[in-house]
Design a protein around this motif. Structure first.
Motif, PDB file in Angstrom:
ATOM      1  N   TRP A  10       0.828  -1.206   0.000  1.00  0.00           N
ATOM      2  CA  TRP A  10       0.000   0.000   0.000  1.00  0.00           C
ATOM      3  C   TRP A  10       0.865   1.259   0.000  1.00  0.00           C
ATOM      4  CZ3 TRP A  10      -0.532   3.795   3.883  1.00  0.00           C
ATOM      5  CH2 TRP A  10      -1.555   4.714   3.656  1.00  0.00           C
ATOM      6  N   LYS A  11       1.927   1.253   0.826  1.00  0.00           N
ATOM      7  CA  LYS A  11       2.815   2.409   0.889  1.00  0.00           C
ATOM      8  C   LYS A  11       3.598   2.563  -0.421  1.00  0.00           C
ATOM      9  CE  LYS A  11       5.004   3.451   4.625  1.00  0.00           C
ATOM     10  NZ  LYS A  11       5.855   3.422   5.839  1.00  0.00           N
ATOM     11  N   LYS A  12       3.964   1.438  -1.039  1.00  0.00           N
ATOM     12  CA  LYS A  12       4.677   1.503  -2.312  1.00  0.00           C
ATOM     13  C   LYS A  12       3.785   2.095  -3.394  1.00  0.00           C
ATOM     14  CE  LYS A  12       7.300  -1.321  -5.581  1.00  0.00           C
ATOM     15  NZ  LYS A  12       7.792  -2.691  -5.898  1.00  0.00           N
ATOM     16  N   LYS A  13       2.527   1.679  -3.420  1.00  0.00           N
ATOM     17  CA  LYS A  13       1.581   2.221  -4.394  1.00  0.00           C
ATOM     18  C   LYS A  13       1.336   3.698  -4.142  1.00  0.00           C
ATOM     19  CE  LYS A  13      -2.994   1.359  -6.378  1.00  0.00           C
ATOM     20  NZ  LYS A  13      -4.215   0.514  -6.319  1.00  0.00           N
ATOM     21  N   PHE A  15       3.413   5.768  -2.702  1.00  0.00           N
ATOM     22  CA  PHE A  15       4.635   6.481  -3.084  1.00  0.00           C
ATOM     23  C   PHE A  15       4.687   6.688  -4.596  1.00  0.00           C
ATOM     24  CE2 PHE A  15       9.002   6.558  -4.558  1.00  0.00           C
ATOM     25  CZ  PHE A  15       9.592   7.483  -3.719  1.00  0.00           C
ATOM     26  N   THR A  16       4.312   5.661  -5.350  1.00  0.00           N
ATOM     27  CA  THR A  16       4.335   5.754  -6.810  1.00  0.00           C
ATOM     28  C   THR A  16       3.389   6.839  -7.304  1.00  0.00           C
ATOM     29  OG1 THR A  16       4.861   3.390  -6.968  1.00  0.00           O
ATOM     30  CG2 THR A  16       4.012   4.470  -8.942  1.00  0.00           C
ATOM     31  N   ILE A  17       2.226   6.931  -6.696  1.00  0.00           N
ATOM     32  CA  ILE A  17       1.239   7.927  -7.134  1.00  0.00           C
ATOM     33  C   ILE A  17       1.674   9.334  -6.767  1.00  0.00           C
ATOM     34  CG2 ILE A  17      -1.128   8.747  -6.810  1.00  0.00           C
ATOM     35  CD1 ILE A  17      -1.966   5.845  -6.394  1.00  0.00           C
ATOM     36  N   ILE A  18       2.181   9.508  -5.554  1.00  0.00           N
ATOM     37  CA  ILE A  18       2.478  10.851  -5.062  1.00  0.00           C
ATOM     38  C   ILE A  18       3.818  11.382  -5.569  1.00  0.00           C
ATOM     39  CG2 ILE A  18       2.932  12.215  -2.989  1.00  0.00           C
ATOM     40  CD1 ILE A  18       0.933  10.566  -1.514  1.00  0.00           C
ATOM     41  N   PHE A  19       4.837  10.536  -5.616  1.00  0.00           N
ATOM     42  CA  PHE A  19       6.182  11.010  -5.923  1.00  0.00           C
ATOM     43  C   PHE A  19       6.636  10.761  -7.351  1.00  0.00           C
ATOM     44  CE2 PHE A  19       6.395  10.886  -1.281  1.00  0.00           C
ATOM     45  CZ  PHE A  19       7.073  12.051  -1.002  1.00  0.00           C
ATOM     46  N   GLU A  20       6.042   9.799  -8.019  1.00  0.00           N
ATOM     47  CA  GLU A  20       6.492   9.462  -9.365  1.00  0.00           C
ATOM     48  C   GLU A  20       5.614  10.114 -10.416  1.00  0.00           C
ATOM     49  OE1 GLU A  20       9.175   8.101  -9.904  1.00  0.00           O
ATOM     50  OE2 GLU A  20       9.697   6.855  -8.192  1.00  0.00           O
ATOM     51  N   ILE A  73      -3.511  17.201   3.874  1.00  0.00           N
ATOM     52  CA  ILE A  73      -3.652  15.747   3.751  1.00  0.00           C
ATOM     53  C   ILE A  73      -2.577  15.198   2.828  1.00  0.00           C
ATOM     54  CG2 ILE A  73      -5.166  13.901   2.931  1.00  0.00           C
ATOM     55  CD1 ILE A  73      -7.549  15.660   3.764  1.00  0.00           C
ATOM     56  N   GLU A  74      -2.329  15.903   1.736  1.00  0.00           N
ATOM     57  CA  GLU A  74      -1.297  15.471   0.793  1.00  0.00           C
ATOM     58  C   GLU A  74       0.074  15.445   1.456  1.00  0.00           C
ATOM     59  OE1 GLU A  74       1.649  17.217  -2.424  1.00  0.00           O
ATOM     60  OE2 GLU A  74       0.170  18.484  -1.433  1.00  0.00           O
ATOM     61  N   TYR A  75       0.370  16.475   2.268  1.00  0.00           N
ATOM     62  CA  TYR A  75       1.658  16.543   2.962  1.00  0.00           C
ATOM     63  C   TYR A  75       1.824  15.374   3.925  1.00  0.00           C
ATOM     64  CZ  TYR A  75       5.414  18.403   5.886  1.00  0.00           C
ATOM     65  OH  TYR A  75       6.592  18.565   6.588  1.00  0.00           O
ATOM     66  N   LEU A  76       0.781  15.033   4.652  1.00  0.00           N
ATOM     67  CA  LEU A  76       0.834  13.896   5.578  1.00  0.00           C
ATOM     68  C   LEU A  76       1.016  12.583   4.813  1.00  0.00           C
ATOM     69  CD1 LEU A  76      -1.999  14.885   8.098  1.00  0.00           C
ATOM     70  CD2 LEU A  76       0.474  15.014   8.456  1.00  0.00           C
ATOM     71  N   LEU A  77       0.351  12.451   3.670  1.00  0.00           N
ATOM     72  CA  LEU A  77       0.504  11.242   2.863  1.00  0.00           C
ATOM     73  C   LEU A  77       1.926  11.107   2.330  1.00  0.00           C
ATOM     74  CD1 LEU A  77      -2.854  11.205   0.842  1.00  0.00           C
ATOM     75  CD2 LEU A  77      -2.197   9.728   2.759  1.00  0.00           C
ATOM     76  N   ARG A  78       2.554  12.220   1.991  1.00  0.00           N
ATOM     77  CA  ARG A  78       3.938  12.177   1.535  1.00  0.00           C
ATOM     78  C   ARG A  78       4.851  11.675   2.660  1.00  0.00           C
ATOM     79  NH1 ARG A  78       5.255  14.801  -3.246  1.00  0.00           N
ATOM     80  NH2 ARG A  78       3.521  15.932  -4.230  1.00  0.00           N
ATOM     81  N   ILE A  79       4.591  12.132   3.876  1.00  0.00           N
ATOM     82  CA  ILE A  79       5.396  11.681   5.019  1.00  0.00           C
ATOM     83  C   ILE A  79       5.204  10.186   5.254  1.00  0.00           C
ATOM     84  CG2 ILE A  79       5.688  11.901   7.521  1.00  0.00           C
ATOM     85  CD1 ILE A  79       4.965  14.837   7.257  1.00  0.00           C
ATOM     86  N   ILE A  80       3.967   9.724   5.109  1.00  0.00           N
ATOM     87  CA  ILE A  80       3.671   8.309   5.326  1.00  0.00           C
ATOM     88  C   ILE A  80       4.311   7.440   4.246  1.00  0.00           C
ATOM     89  CG2 ILE A  80       1.802   6.601   5.368  1.00  0.00           C
ATOM     90  CD1 ILE A  80       0.028   8.764   6.584  1.00  0.00           C
ATOM     91  N   ALA A  81       4.367   7.949   3.012  1.00  0.00           N
ATOM     92  CA  ALA A  81       4.795   7.129   1.877  1.00  0.00           C
ATOM     93  C   ALA A  81       6.290   6.845   1.867  1.00  0.00           C
ATOM     94  CB  ALA A  81       4.376   7.799   0.570  1.00  0.00           C
ATOM     95  N   VAL A  82       7.106   7.763   2.402  1.00  0.00           N
ATOM     96  CA  VAL A  82       8.558   7.573   2.340  1.00  0.00           C
ATOM     97  C   VAL A  82       9.040   6.738   3.528  1.00  0.00           C
ATOM     98  CG1 VAL A  82       8.975   9.694   1.059  1.00  0.00           C
ATOM     99  CG2 VAL A  82       8.925   9.765   3.542  1.00  0.00           C
ATOM    100  N   ARG A  83      10.153   6.062   3.351  1.00  0.00           N
ATOM    101  CA  ARG A  83      10.694   5.219   4.409  1.00  0.00           C
ATOM    102  C   ARG A  83      11.326   6.054   5.519  1.00  0.00           C
ATOM    103  NH1 ARG A  83      13.973   1.352   0.238  1.00  0.00           N
ATOM    104  NH2 ARG A  83      12.178   0.428  -0.849  1.00  0.00           N
TER     105      ARG A  83
END
Length: 274
Positions: A10-13, A15-20, A73-83
């Motif tokens: 879920w976090k990989k997906k 990350f792909t949506i938000i950062f790639e 919300i987007e900022y929090l999701l970015r924090i969650i998505a990265v390792r």
């Protein structure tokens, strides 16, 4: 194990949506983000117009709060998505993303800070990555590297200019102070020297004596020579740091950094595998 694997997937997906920007979902997400940024900037500009703000102020403010909540919300999701969230938070884009939402919350205490939301315009820099304008990204990185490499020498140069301004300001005060009330003090004269030596020339203060005009003329000519120094320093560093290698838009899943070489297997910032 299944729940942990599902969480990683879920976090990989996410990350792909938000950062790639290489996937369709990622590109659509970034394009939608750019649209909201442009809308937010337009709202701030409209609110600065008294006639528009008097009539539509409450409605514009509501829309701005909705956009700010979405960005939060987007900022929090970015924090969650990265390792490693700290790496992202302290990165350039991480700081820009945070500063893009803070003014709205601070405006609850200091209303005037609301107009600092224009800092969101910095988030538009992602358009170079989204639209694959890699040549602009490469040239931008070269400028940043050149500025970093020349920072110490420019700092020394600015210190020299400041000392020179103090000396020239004191000199013109001695020449003009007794006959020209514009040069009422040494700090006021230093202000004039800085304005003159940088070739800005506001014209609010000017010498009236022949000796003062001679000093001013020398400072103006000196200003042209001084302006050429930092330009030369940065130009030399740019010639050293500019690289012809293309960069791709892949983000590091560990620290969310961009700007890796096309054949890179590991992040050059944190060492994690790409």
């Amino acid at each position: 194990m299944n729940s942990q694997q599902e969480q990683r997937n879920w976090k990989k997906k996410l990350f792909t949506i938000i950062f790639e920007a290489d996937t369709r979902a990622g590109k659509n997400f970034d394009l939608a983000l750019l649209v909201f940024i442009l809308i937010s900037l337009a709202l701030v500009m409209l609110q600065s117009i008294p006639s528009v703000n008097d009539r539509y102020g409450p409605s514009l403010n509501k829309v701005e709060w909705i956009i700010t909540i979405l960005f939060s919300i987007e900022y929090l999701l970015r924090i969650i998505a990265v390792r490693r969230p700290v790496k992202y938070i302290t990165s350039f884009y991480g700081m820009v993303d945070l500063l893009a939402i803070l003014p709205t919350y601070i405006s609850l205490i200091f209303p005037a800070s609301h107009f600092l939301l224009v800092i969101r315009v910095l988030r538009l820099m992602r358009i170079f990555r989204i639209l694959k304008l890699s040549q602009f990204v490469r040239e931008g990185n070269a400028i940043v590297q050149a500025m970093k490499a020349s920072a110490r020498r420019i700092g020394i140069f600015l210190a020299f200019v400041l000392l020179l301004s103090v000396v020239l300001g004191a000199l013109v005060y001695v020449v003009e102070g007794r006959v020209n009330d514009k040069f009422s003090s040494i700090p006021q004269s230093i202000y004039w020297a800085i304005v003159t030596i940088t070739t800005v020339g506001y014209g609010d203060i000017s010498p009236i004596t022949p000796a003062g005009k001679i000093v001013a003329s020398l400072i103006m000519l000196l200003g042209y020579a001084i302006l050429a120094v930092p330009t030369g320093i940065v130009t030399v560093e740019m010639s050293k740091t500019f690289k012809k290698e293309d960069k791709h838009s892949q983000a590091c899943p560990n620290c969310a950094a961009y700007g890796h070489d096309p054949d890179a297997r590991f992040c050059k910032y944190c060492g994690s595998e790409l």
